[in-house]
Every structure is written in structure tokens, then in C-alpha cells.
Design a protein around this motif. Structure first.
Motif, PDB file in Angstrom:
ATOM      1  N   SER A  81     -11.397  -1.365   0.566  1.00  0.00           N
ATOM      2  CA  SER A  81     -10.859  -1.846   1.819  1.00  0.00           C
ATOM      3  C   SER A  81      -9.829  -2.928   1.525  1.00  0.00           C
ATOM      4  N   THR A  82      -8.963  -3.202   2.495  1.00  0.00           N
ATOM      5  CA  THR A  82      -7.902  -4.187   2.321  1.00  0.00           C
ATOM      6  C   THR A  82      -8.242  -5.546   2.915  1.00  0.00           C
ATOM      7  N   ASN A 132     -11.299  -0.082   6.757  1.00  0.00           N
ATOM      8  CA  ASN A 132     -12.126  -1.285   6.693  1.00  0.00           C
ATOM      9  C   ASN A 132     -13.377  -1.097   7.549  1.00  0.00           C
ATOM     10  N   SER A 134      -5.402   2.662   5.214  1.00  0.00           N
ATOM     11  CA  SER A 134      -6.450   1.743   4.772  1.00  0.00           C
ATOM     12  C   SER A 134      -7.663   1.957   5.667  1.00  0.00           C
ATOM     13  N   LEU A 189       0.833  -1.200   0.000  1.00  0.00           N
ATOM     14  CA  LEU A 189       0.000   0.000   0.000  1.00  0.00           C
ATOM     15  C   LEU A 189       0.867   1.249   0.000  1.00  0.00           C
TER      16      LEU A 189
END
Length: 265
Positions: A78-79, A18, A16, A8
Motif C-alpha cells: 500500500s502507499t 490501501n 494503488s 507510481l
């Protein structure tokens, strides 16, 4: 917001985001399965979703603090979950986060939203507020529905994803089709994707799982390829057979190299 690291960071992201912990799509190859937060839960991956109910208020506070510290706000959402999995239709949590970011849009440097859900079209009105500072990345790891059913039986059908990505593109929002991770594809993959977007990314198990394919091996994905007699697709250089096909239709291709994130254009 979680500070970015690894791939990233090398791709230019600083955070990030989420909205959920867990993912009901439960894809068989998802690298999150091997992360401690998932591996040591009582439930199997795909059987739980935790809702971060106060995420919107936290996001606003964290974003303002980051800007005061002089940090860029380049966000990947999102990761470790899908921001548009089924429960989002009820909770509207992802939409509430987008509304916060719209209110701060002058401070947002960039936002990438990565999903495999047709529900993404619901928020086109908010995407348009970001102009060119947003990218909607739709995961289309295969264009063969029977392959999708084997590897990701609980995920949305490929046709629905393609139609949704086309709608977002036609609304003037920057989009990308993400062949990630690359599963067996048809010879028409490039033509199929060109109908819905002008930008494509290519990734595989060896470039993108964070451990040169070792995590994917531990999850038994190789055995699926063996059973299907498709081991030629489960090789470190298999993506090179697809790249020329994509280059016939696309001039903007993101390739996740084994050591870094490269952009071919």
C-alpha cells in the motif's frame, strides 16, 4: 483501487490499494503525515486506523470494470498505510483482498506488497499463487535497532522483519528489502540483507517524499539528525556512500533517482 500517479506511474503501476486509512506504526518521517487526509484530522498520525470493511467486494467489482476498459492491473499495496499493521491480525482485511486477487489472478498483471510487518508471513500461501507476478517489499530502513527505536518506536523490530523476509524468500516468493527512507546504517547492511533476499531498493528523504525533501523538513526530521549528531546521513548525496557497499553483494538494486525510478542491474 485508486488510479496511480507520479512516481507510481513512472514505475509502471496503474493502481494503488490501501485497505486502511491511517497506520498504527506512526513512523515519524512518514510522508502521509503531510497529506491533507491526515493533516486535518483531530487525531495525530499513528493514533487512528479506519477499516475499509467493504474493500473486498469493491475490489472485485472495480478490477472487473478496469479489465473491461482494457486497463492493466498493476497494483501497489500500500502507499498510505501498512497492509499488515497489527489490526490486520484480527480483521484479515488484507487477506480478503488477496483472496479476491487470487480469484482474478489471470487478470492481475503485477502486485507489489509493501510492508514492515512480520505478519506478512501469514499469507505466504496466497503469495505463491501469483508466481512471478508478485513482489513482497519489506521496509528495512536501518539495520541498527537503536536507530529504529528513535525514528519508528511503534514499528516492528528489525530482526523480526529480516527473519520474516527470509521466510517469504525461502518459500519461493519474489522479495525485496527496501531501504526506504534510508536511515543511518551499519557497514554490514549489505551482508545482513543478502542473507534474506536477492533484491534491494534504496531511497532517501530527498528522492522519495514527493517534494525533494521539503515535506520531511517540515516534519522536523532534520532536527532529530542534528540532535543525534548524524547530519552526514541527512544529505542529498548520502545514499552514494551506501551504494558501493550494496553493490558488493547485490546485482539487482532499485534506486529512486531525484527525477525518476531507475533500476540498476
Amino acid at each position: 483501487m485508486t488510479p496511480a500517479n507520479g512516481l507510481l506511474t513512472s514505475s509502471g503501476f496503474t493502481f494503488s490499494l490501501n485497505p486502511y486509512t491511517g497506520c498504527a506504526f506512526g513512523c515519524s518521517y512518514c510522508y502521509v503525515r503531510e497529506m491533507p487526509a491526515a493533516k486535518y484530522r483531530d487525531e495525530d498520525w499513528g493514533e487512528y486506523v479506519d477499516i475499509k470493511v467493504n474493500a473486498a467486494s469493491l475490489l472485485e467489482a472495480e478490477a472487473r470494470k478496469a479489465k473491461r476498459r482494457g486497463e492493466a492491473l498493476s497494483i501497489f499495496m500500500s502507499t498510505a498505510t501498512d497492509p499488515y499493521q497489527g489490526i490486520e491480525a484480527k480483521t484479515k482485511l488484507t487477506r480478503s483482498l488477496l483472496e479476491v486477487m487470487v480469484s482474478l489472478k489471470n487478470d492481475i498483471d503485477y502486485l507489489m506488497i509493501h510492508t514492515r510487518s512480520p505478519l506478512v508471513t501469514r499469507d505466504i500461501d496466497l503469495f505463491q499463487e501469483f508466481g512471478e507476478k508478485i513482489l513482497i517489499s519489506m521496509s528495512i530502513e536501518t539495520d541498527i535497532e537503536k536507530v529504529r527505536k528513535i525514528f519508528t518506536p511503534s514499528a516492528p523490530p528489525i530482526a523480526a522483519r529480516l527473519n520474516s523476509l527470509k521466510r517469504v524468500t525461502e518459500a519461493g516468493v519474489p522479495t525485496r528489502a527496501s531501504i526506504s527512507p534510508m536511515l543511518p546504517l551499519s557497514k554490514n547492511i549489505a551482508k545482513n540483507l543478502k542473507k534474506v533476499t536477492n533484491h534491494v531498493a534504496l531511497d532517501d528523504f530527498f528522492m522519495g517524499d514527493g517534494s525533494r525533501g521539503q515535506r520531511t523538513d517540515r516534519m522536523g526530521i532534520r532536527k532529530i539528525y542534528e540532535r543525534l549528531k548524524l547530519l552526514q546521513w541527512y544529505e542529498p548525496n548520502a545514499y552514494k556512500n551506501i551504494l558501493p557497499i550494496l553493490e558488493e553483494e547485490f546485482t539487482d538494486i532499485d534506486i529512486f533517482n531525484k527525477n525518476s525510478h531507475l533500476k540498476k542491474s
